[in-house]
Design a protein around this motif. Structure first.
Motif, mmCIF file in Angstrom:
data_model
loop_
_atom_site.group_PDB
_atom_site.id
_atom_site.type_symbol
_atom_site.label_atom_id
_atom_site.label_comp_id
_atom_site.label_asym_id
_atom_site.label_seq_id
_atom_site.Cartn_x
_atom_site.Cartn_y
_atom_site.Cartn_z
ATOM 1 N N LEU A 36 0.830 -1.206 0.000
ATOM 2 C CA LEU A 36 0.000 0.000 0.000
ATOM 3 C C LEU A 36 0.862 1.253 0.000
ATOM 4 C CD1 LEU A 36 -2.746 1.370 0.130
ATOM 5 C CD2 LEU A 36 -2.751 0.996 2.618
ATOM 6 N N PRO A 40 -1.971 2.151 -4.260
ATOM 7 C CA PRO A 40 -3.214 1.533 -3.792
ATOM 8 C C PRO A 40 -3.738 0.401 -4.665
ATOM 9 C CG PRO A 40 -3.699 3.610 -4.858
ATOM 10 C CD PRO A 40 -2.206 3.491 -4.838
ATOM 11 N N GLY A 57 -6.063 0.385 -1.256
ATOM 12 C CA GLY A 57 -6.335 1.657 -0.584
ATOM 13 C C GLY A 57 -7.800 1.831 -0.244
ATOM 14 N N TYR A 58 -8.072 2.594 0.829
ATOM 15 C CA TYR A 58 -9.463 2.788 1.253
ATOM 16 C C TYR A 58 -10.319 3.513 0.219
ATOM 17 C CZ TYR A 58 -13.588 4.185 3.786
ATOM 18 O OH TYR A 58 -14.903 4.397 4.131
ATOM 19 N N SER A 326 -6.845 -4.585 3.860
ATOM 20 C CA SER A 326 -5.848 -3.537 3.646
ATOM 21 C C SER A 326 -6.481 -2.152 3.711
ATOM 22 C CB SER A 326 -5.165 -3.734 2.291
ATOM 23 O OG SER A 326 -4.315 -2.648 1.991
ATOM 24 N N ASP A 330 -5.608 1.625 5.970
ATOM 25 C CA ASP A 330 -5.039 2.700 5.160
ATOM 26 C C ASP A 330 -4.861 3.931 6.045
ATOM 27 O OD1 ASP A 330 -4.463 4.745 3.371
ATOM 28 O OD2 ASP A 330 -5.844 4.009 1.839
#
Length: 425
Positions: A36, A40, A57-58, A326, A330
């Motif tokens: 990350l 992302p 990534g968020y 994940s 983030d």
């Protein structure tokens, strides 16, 4: 691990996860966190040798979960992935029936409607006395002197009896249902999951037939009444029952056991919760953030070109794996992401999905957890782990990651008096 590819290129460098297979089971964040940091979205070889896009990534994961270019239906996948999910690269039919999880609108809307109409928050709330009753019964059976397995002796039987109550499964069949669900969720080999699914087909056919012959007032009966207006075919109804079994059982076992593990390994947070039981909702959310039962939802397939972050994904039917495990760590979204903090605002969790595929059974899981965890902590005020956290074993399946066992003890000699009294008579 090769993470050197530049963002925004059409032919990115490949990340090889095969050397990290064990870490992805026991500590996936140690694999995903450095990736990350590099970006992302990545093109990766999974431990089983298949290739997929990883969305880590968020903001990218949230966008992907609702992106119209990403299909939940493997019909839009490459021939290799169609063969994997459908058994035949040329078919458009699911071998065990279609459900809301593997469908897109407008089919998804039709398939989801009966479940959302039957599983309303108000109907779920009527199950509260049943959850409380089963929770108390299971707690009375736990030893105040000897170690016990919180999963096998509490979390699994509680969630099993509740989903069986919802589906109308006779008590005599609970053991078989548990075995089938476990084999599908965590198969020793892929063929084992296939055989378990095949065993469940005639069972659910008979269950649905019995329900139609002798209708009752349960949640599954309500679903049948909604679906029987030609809304769902028999195969679709059976597939929906199958989905409810897995989503309403294995994931909640993981939620309960993970929450207890986090609390017992973070005594400051456990003390906070004991002083203020109203924090149980936030403790549950923080558990879902750090260790979501489903680290990735059912995969998506790129049927059109799209861009996530700065990375272009071609619409060639490639699989896109949205890694919630994940995204929930983030640091752009969650400061100090590896800390377990039950005061953390968690209004933006993706553990129950996002957009049209948000989980309609989240109310049941939440009800069970908010009753079971405080009751357990009250019953055993000195609850302790009976094994070192690093010695605990984890297992993964096609969608889930969970503890195999969680050994616990009542702790100091002042276990809840009711427990000792019950067992002494």
């Amino acid at each position: 691990m090769d993470d050197s590819r530049p963002l925004g290129t059409d032919k990115p460098a490949t990340v090889d996860l095969r050397p990290h297979a064990d870490a992805l089971i026991h500590a996936p964040h140690t694999v995903y966190a450095p990736l990350l940091e590099q970006g992302p979205v990545h093109w990766a070889i999974q431990p089983d040798g298949t290739r997929t896009w990883l969305v880590l990534g968020y903001p990218e994961a949230k966008a992907a979960l609702a992106h119209p270019a990403l299909s939940s239906n493997p019909v839009h996948a490459t021939p290799e992935w169609r063969s994997h999910y459908l058994g035949d690269p040329d078919t458009t039919e699911f071998p065990h029936g279609r459900n809301m999880l593997n469908s897109d609108p407008p089919e998804h809307t039709r398939l989801r409607k009966p479940t959302t109409q039957a599983f309303t928050p108000r109907r779920i709330e009527t199950l509260r006395p049943t959850v409380e009753e089963h929770t108390a019964r299971l707690l009375r059976a736990l030893s105040p002197q000897d170690p016990f397995d919180l999963i096998d002796e509490f979390a699994a039987p509680l969630t099993l009896v509740m989903i069986c109550d919802v589906l109308g499964v006779p008590e005599l069949d609970h053991g078989r249902i548990r075995e089938w669900a476990d084999r599908v969720s965590f198969p020793a080999v892929p063929e084992d999951a296939i055989r378990a699914r095949q065993d469940l087909i005639p069972y659910f056919d008979q269950l649905i037939g019995n329900k139609r012959a002798c209708p009752g007032g349960g949640l599954f009966d309500a679903l049948l009444r909604t679906a029987d207006g030609d809304l769902l075919s028999h195969d679709e109804l059976r597939a929906t029952a199958f989905l409810l079994l897995l989503a309403g059982h294995e994931t909640t076992i993981s939620l309960l056991s993970n929450a207890v593990l986090h609390l017992l390994t973070h005594p400051d947070q456990l003390a906070l919760l004991r002083r203020n039981p109203d924090l149980v909702d936030q403790a549950i959310d923080e558990t879902l953030r750090l260790t979501p039962p489903a680290p990735s939802p059912f995969p998506r397939f790129a049927r059109e070109d799209l861009t996530l972050g700065h990375t272009s994904i071609p619409g060639d039917g490639s699989q896109v794996q949205i890694v919630i495990a994940s995204a929930h760590r983030d640091p752009r979204q969650f400061p100090n992401p590896d800390a377990f903090d039950i005061h953390r605002p968690t209004d933006y969790l993706l553990a129950f999905g996002h957009g049209i595929h948000s989980c309609p059974g989240r109310s049941l899981a939440h009800l069970e957890a908010t009753i079971a965890i405080p009751a357990l902590l009250e019953h055993f005020p000195n609850l302790e782990l009976a094994a070192a956290p690093d010695a605990l074993d984890w297992r993964t399946g096609p969608l889930l990651r969970a503890l195999t066992h969680l050994p616990c003890t009542a702790g100091a000699s002042n276990a809840h008096p009711a427990a000792a009294s019950t067992r002494n008579h």
